[in-house]
Write an enzyme that holds these catalytic residues in place. Structure first.
Site, mmCIF file in Angstrom:
data_model
loop_
_atom_site.group_PDB
_atom_site.id
_atom_site.type_symbol
_atom_site.label_atom_id
_atom_site.label_comp_id
_atom_site.label_asym_id
_atom_site.label_seq_id
_atom_site.Cartn_x
_atom_site.Cartn_y
_atom_site.Cartn_z
ATOM 1 C CD GLU A 8 13.519 43.214 7.134
ATOM 2 O OE1 GLU A 8 13.095 42.250 6.481
ATOM 3 O OE2 GLU A 8 13.158 43.476 8.295
ATOM 4 C CG ASP A 9 12.614 44.996 2.648
ATOM 5 O OD1 ASP A 9 13.573 44.259 2.945
ATOM 6 O OD2 ASP A 9 11.425 44.665 2.823
ATOM 7 C CG HIS A 23 6.543 46.796 8.631
ATOM 8 N ND1 HIS A 23 5.432 47.140 7.898
ATOM 9 C CD2 HIS A 23 6.927 45.571 8.208
ATOM 10 C CE1 HIS A 23 5.145 46.151 7.068
ATOM 11 N NE2 HIS A 23 6.038 45.192 7.230
#
Length: 184
Positions: A67-68, A63
């Protein structure tokens, strides 16, 4: 391969992919390996939430990779298929937006994401809130922790009705900060 063997393979492949993607990262406490977070989110889903869908568990492990990390949505789809890509995309913030806007959009989008994405988001918030109770991140003061709890309550209000055991645990966590978990 049997269905069970395929499921195990998918989950282990996702864990390995996430471990490689997050290999140099630490949590905001400055000492905990980041990979503990996605593994913990997946654990909340399976142990507390009773989730057995391998797509949801794999998405939980993945997840935060878009994003990271230096991972694209296309890479997730190539490695894990359209369903897992879709779940991961639904819980991924657009880092090109200002932080305040990303936080606002989480509140707005929460009621409208898929059931699978809501499960991942609920478990993610529970993990993060438990972490904040355990140890304050570097550079955070009590006001910022309180603000995170209040904001998370607004996000979670849009996720309610998906998994009672996780939601019941969230109620207990919020009670430790004297915050009533919002209704949707």
């Amino acid at each position: 391969m049997t269905t069970n063997e395929c499921s195990v393979h998918l989950i282990v492949k996702a864990a390995n992919f996430a471990a490689i993607a997050h290999r140099t990262q630490l949590r905001k406490d400055g000492s905990t390996p980041y990979i503990n977070h996605p593994i913990g989110v997946a654990n909340i889903l399976t142990e507390l939430g009773g989730v057995s869908d391998p797509n949801v568990i794999a998405a939980a492990l993945l997840h935060d990779t878009i994003e990271d990390c230096d991972v694209t949505s296309e890479q997730i789809e190539h490695e894990f298929g359209a369903k897992i890509k879709s779940i991961v995309d639904e819980v991924t913030d657009d880092k090109s937006l200002p932080k305040a806007e990303r936080k606002r959009l989480q509140i707005v989008h929460a009621p409208n994401i898929s059931k699978e994405a809501k499960l991942v988001k609920l478990a993610d918030k529970l993990y993060n809130l438990r972490d904040l109770l355990r140890k304050t991140p570097i550079g955070w003061d009590t006001k910022r922790v309180q603000e995170y709890f209040e904001w998370a309550s607004e996000v979670i209000a849009g996720l309610r009705g998906i998994n009672k055991p996780i939601e019941d645990e969230l109620i207990l966590v919020f009670a430790k900060k004297n915050i009533k978990l919002g209704e949707k």
